[in-house]
Design a protein around this motif. Structure first.
Motif, PDB file in Angstrom:
ATOM      1  N   SER A  20       0.854  -1.182   0.000  1.00  0.00           N
ATOM      2  CA  SER A  20       0.000   0.000   0.000  1.00  0.00           C
ATOM      3  C   SER A  20       0.893   1.236   0.000  1.00  0.00           C
ATOM      4  O   SER A  20       1.824   1.334   0.816  1.00  0.00           O
ATOM      5  CB  SER A  20      -0.917   0.014   1.230  1.00  0.00           C
ATOM      6  N   TYR A  21       0.611   2.181  -0.909  1.00  0.00           N
ATOM      7  CA  TYR A  21       1.448   3.372  -1.044  1.00  0.00           C
ATOM      8  C   TYR A  21       0.632   4.646  -0.823  1.00  0.00           C
ATOM      9  O   TYR A  21      -0.511   4.758  -1.304  1.00  0.00           O
ATOM     10  CB  TYR A  21       2.074   3.437  -2.444  1.00  0.00           C
ATOM     11  N   THR A  22       1.218   5.607  -0.116  1.00  0.00           N
ATOM     12  CA  THR A  22       0.678   6.953   0.009  1.00  0.00           C
ATOM     13  C   THR A  22       1.829   7.938  -0.183  1.00  0.00           C
ATOM     14  O   THR A  22       3.004   7.561  -0.121  1.00  0.00           O
ATOM     15  CB  THR A  22       0.035   7.183   1.387  1.00  0.00           C
ATOM     16  N   VAL A  23       1.469   9.198  -0.412  1.00  0.00           N
ATOM     17  CA  VAL A  23       2.465  10.246  -0.603  1.00  0.00           C
ATOM     18  C   VAL A  23       2.056  11.469   0.209  1.00  0.00           C
ATOM     19  O   VAL A  23       0.865  11.800   0.284  1.00  0.00           O
ATOM     20  CB  VAL A  23       2.589  10.626  -2.099  1.00  0.00           C
ATOM     21  N   GLN A  24       3.044  12.131   0.832  1.00  0.00           N
ATOM     22  CA  GLN A  24       2.794  13.391   1.528  1.00  0.00           C
ATOM     23  C   GLN A  24       3.835  14.413   1.092  1.00  0.00           C
ATOM     24  O   GLN A  24       4.962  14.064   0.736  1.00  0.00           O
ATOM     25  CB  GLN A  24       2.827  13.199   3.046  1.00  0.00           C
ATOM     26  N   ALA A  25       3.449  15.687   1.097  1.00  0.00           N
ATOM     27  CA  ALA A  25       4.312  16.762   0.600  1.00  0.00           C
ATOM     28  C   ALA A  25       5.029  17.468   1.736  1.00  0.00           C
ATOM     29  O   ALA A  25       4.537  17.523   2.873  1.00  0.00           O
ATOM     30  CB  ALA A  25       3.478  17.763  -0.193  1.00  0.00           C
ATOM     31  N   ARG A  26       6.220  18.020   1.426  1.00  0.00           N
ATOM     32  CA  ARG A  26       6.959  18.879   2.345  1.00  0.00           C
ATOM     33  C   ARG A  26       7.113  20.252   1.688  1.00  0.00           C
ATOM     34  O   ARG A  26       7.387  20.344   0.491  1.00  0.00           O
ATOM     35  CB  ARG A  26       8.353  18.305   2.638  1.00  0.00           C
ATOM     36  N   ASP A  27       6.952  21.327   2.501  1.00  0.00           N
ATOM     37  CA  ASP A  27       7.125  22.659   1.944  1.00  0.00           C
ATOM     38  C   ASP A  27       8.549  23.163   2.201  1.00  0.00           C
ATOM     39  O   ASP A  27       9.400  22.440   2.728  1.00  0.00           O
ATOM     40  CB  ASP A  27       6.075  23.624   2.489  1.00  0.00           C
ATOM     41  N   THR A  28       8.819  24.398   1.827  1.00  0.00           N
ATOM     42  CA  THR A  28      10.172  24.953   1.942  1.00  0.00           C
ATOM     43  C   THR A  28      10.614  25.138   3.382  1.00  0.00           C
ATOM     44  O   THR A  28      11.805  25.293   3.651  1.00  0.00           O
ATOM     45  CB  THR A  28      10.239  26.298   1.212  1.00  0.00           C
ATOM     46  N   ALA A  29       9.640  25.124   4.330  1.00  0.00           N
ATOM     47  CA  ALA A  29       9.981  25.189   5.750  1.00  0.00           C
ATOM     48  C   ALA A  29      10.085  23.794   6.354  1.00  0.00           C
ATOM     49  O   ALA A  29      10.182  23.641   7.572  1.00  0.00           O
ATOM     50  CB  ALA A  29       8.934  26.005   6.512  1.00  0.00           C
ATOM     51  N   ASP A  30      10.037  22.769   5.490  1.00  0.00           N
ATOM     52  CA  ASP A  30      10.122  21.360   5.872  1.00  0.00           C
ATOM     53  C   ASP A  30       8.924  20.901   6.693  1.00  0.00           C
ATOM     54  O   ASP A  30       8.994  19.929   7.437  1.00  0.00           O
ATOM     55  CB  ASP A  30      11.416  21.064   6.635  1.00  0.00           C
ATOM     56  N   GLN A  31       7.796  21.611   6.553  1.00  0.00           N
ATOM     57  CA  GLN A  31       6.562  21.123   7.164  1.00  0.00           C
ATOM     58  C   GLN A  31       5.985  20.007   6.283  1.00  0.00           C
ATOM     59  O   GLN A  31       5.987  20.117   5.056  1.00  0.00           O
ATOM     60  CB  GLN A  31       5.525  22.242   7.273  1.00  0.00           C
ATOM     61  N   THR A  32       5.473  18.970   6.919  1.00  0.00           N
ATOM     62  CA  THR A  32       4.888  17.848   6.194  1.00  0.00           C
ATOM     63  C   THR A  32       3.375  17.922   6.254  1.00  0.00           C
ATOM     64  O   THR A  32       2.789  18.045   7.339  1.00  0.00           O
ATOM     65  CB  THR A  32       5.350  16.516   6.805  1.00  0.00           C
TER      66      THR A  32
END
Length: 608
Positions: A203-215
């Motif tokens: 099972s695969y999921t994806v999450q993003a990180r912003d330029t402040a390294d917040q997930t």
């Protein structure tokens, strides 16, 4: 398939606060002015206690606060105090109570909860900023990326791609998670995972990180089954299909919720669920019961996650419960079944423009609100170019054309299946449509090998409603499981694309004096929901089996005569299905089983 009765039902919410904690707050621009820390306060093996502490590190009072975090699949909040806790998939949100929404400079406050599972929180955010207080005020975390799509699946690898996330300051990269654990961080919106095991579910999921390294929160999950490993089986399951129908209306009078699949142990013993039914009307797929499907709020004790639905969460109802079930059993696949006995009349219009019908079904099944819930579509057309509740005159090619259009629109990554007639008589319903021509477009057929005989013939003769084979005195030649499946195979449908059907109910007559089949009757026996029909869970004690005929049990008690399947007869039928090289088995439907799921257990173990 059969259509049940519906009745409106209300609900109550949970997560009661414990009185007496100090007031707390989080601003609309918190993290640089506040922090949130987590402590595991206790652990009792199957569960644990947790506590979050929010501290105002700024120079002005805070008036409200919101803490968000992610739990790995299988870990959840079961009760909480001094905060309103809700969830969306594996993402959890806690908001202050009305009495603890203010926090003075330098002050701190805690809220607690009890949890199930063994995981720890990750990706903590306080009012949209990092919980460690290092992120600049007003910098929101990224949105969830799109649900990944899988392509190029081999024995040892798969390529994933997804729609980009958004962020007010820009997305820096993406974390790719396999079975809840991060395996890679990439800047592109695609990734190829290698080194996998053949014939294995992931099972695969994806999450993003912003330029402040917040997930940000993870998007929807995609299930992948690698090839090889001794054969993938129908639909890429790696073995026999073990499928059960869950009815949308079962949550009403029957009080059978998705959570019952967990408490009965059934969810761990099946591979697929058909959710019944979506409507077919005006040549389109349509919602069946919107309240049951996505609006009804379940209380904590009714919910798979143990958390009550709230009025403002994006998705409620059975769809959200199925989402929670899949988070707990990531290899379980769910199909949305359209039609059924009541709504099959709509297929006549669908057959006039199969491509438009397929597009409407795709748009509904893949609606962004619940696209991650469904792994495909099932068509229950009763019956193509033949008569059911109404008579269809679409022609022999109509069924093939509809299934071809559905496969073209849904592609190869989604399941496309159909429930089909078991009329194996000469010139019967199997002969009326091009099932062989449609076979290349489907993953499998659910052959409805039950309801051959019943008290619609009020005077009898009494006969088993799901005979495996013929027997002397059978009322209609060709009305057996063996005859139906032989007919499909003779037409060229592969055995591996045929599933044997089991009814989790019995059919019966009253006014019967003869113990053996073939007796006369005066009418249908009384049933809880409908005359002439009763759940197995009732019959096993109210009218225990007194014999078997054609591989099916029957029971004569008082003036009533019933036929139904038992764990023993299901075991024999599963052995027969295996000997025939069939793709597996399915049943109608979960709520007819016992609280401990004894029929599901018999079906599952019989196909192992």
């Amino acid at each position: 398939m059969r259509f049940g009765q519906r009745a409106a039902a209300g609900f109550a919410t949970l997560l009661l606060p414990l009185a007496g904690l100090v007031g707390l707050a989080a601003p609309a621009h918190a993290a640089a002015n506040a922090t949130a820390t987590y402590t595991r306060t206790s652990d009792w093996g199957t569960g644990f206690g947790g506590q979050w502490t929010v501290r105002n590190t700024g120079t002005s009072a805070l008036s409200s606060w919101t803490v968000e975090w992610d739990f790995p699949a299988g870990t959840s909040v079961t009760s909480a105090w001094d905060a309103d806790v809700t969830s969306s998939g594996t993402h959890w949100t806690a908001r202050n109570k009305s009495y603890n929404g203010t926090l003075a400079p330098g002050a701190s406050v805690s809220f607690g909860f009890n949890g199930a599972g063994s995981g720890s929180p990750s990706n903590c955010r306080l009012d949209g900023d990092s919980c460690d207080g290092t992120t600049a005020p007003g910098d929101a975390a990224p949105s969830a990326p799109g649900t990944p799509t899988a392509s190029g699946v081999t024995d040892t690898s798969v390529t994933l791609s997804w729609a980009a996330a958004t962020d007010d300051k820009g997305v820096k990269n993406y974390d790719v998670l396999r079975d809840g654990k991060r395996i890679a961080t990439v800047t592109a919106t695609s990734y190829t995972d290698t080194g996998l095991s053949a014939g294995t579910d992931y099972s695969y999921t994806v999450q993003a990180r912003d330029t402040a390294d917040q997930t940000g929160p993870a998007g929807g999950a995609v299930a992948v089954h690698t090839t090889g490993g001794g054969g993938t089986g129908p639909g890429g399951t790696g073995g026999k299909v073990k499928l059960g129908y869950f009815t949308e209306w079962g949550i009403y009078g029957r009080n059978y919720n998705v959570k019952n699949l967990v408490t009965s142990g059934s969810a761990a013993k099946i591979t697929h669920i058909n959710y019944a039914f979506g409507n077919v009307t005006g040549g389109r797929c349509a919602i069946g019961d919107s309240y049951a499907d996505y609006d009804k709020a379940f209380t904590a004790d009714q919910s798979v996650s143990g958390t009550a639905d709230t009025w403002d969460q994006p998705l409620r109802g059975n769809f959200n419960q199925l989402r929670e079930l899949k988070a707990r059993y990531p290899n379980l696949k769910v199909l949305w079944s359209f039609g059924g006995w009541t709504w099959s009349g709509g297929f006549a219009d669908a057959a006039k423009n199969p491509a438009a019908f397929a597009q409407s079904c795709y748009d509904l099944v893949e609606d962004p609100r619940w696209a991650d819930v469904f792994d495909g579509i099932d068509i229950d057309w009763e019956y193509p170019n033949a008569c059911g509740l109404t008579c269809d005159t679409s022609g022999a090619a109509a069924f093939r054309n509809v299934m071809a259009a559905l496969r073209a629109r849904f592609g190869t990554q989604k399941l496309v299946t159909a429930a089909t007639t078991a009329d194996g008589s000469s010139g019967g319903k199997i002969d009326a449509a091009d099932y062989a021509g449609a076979a290349p477009y489907v993953d499998w057929y659910n052959v409805m090998t039950y309801d051959f005989f019943g008290a619609w013939d009020a005077q009898g003769p009494t006969a088993p409603h799901s005979p495996l084979t013929s027997y002397p005195g059978i009322p209609q030649a060709g009305f057996t499981t063996a005859d139906a499946l032989a007919e499909y195979r003779a037409k060229g449908v592969p055995a591996s694309k045929l599933l044997i059907g089991i009814g989790f109910y019995g059919r019966g007559w009253t006014g019967v004096t003869q113990d053996a089949p073939g007796g006369t009757a005066t009418g249908p026996a009384a049933g809880t929901y409908e005359q002439g029909i009763e759940d197995y869970k009732v019959l096993r004690t109210s009218c225990p089996a007194t014999g078997t005929v054609a591989g099916t049990a029957y029971a004569h008690c008082g003036g009533n005569w019933w036929s139904y399947d038992t764990p023993a007869t299901i075991g024999s039928k599963m052995a027969w299905a295996t000997s025939q090289g069939l793709g597996g088995a399915f049943f109608w439907e979960f709520s007819g089983d016992t609280a401990g799921g004894e029929l599901v257990s018999a079906l599952s173990s019989g196909l192992s």
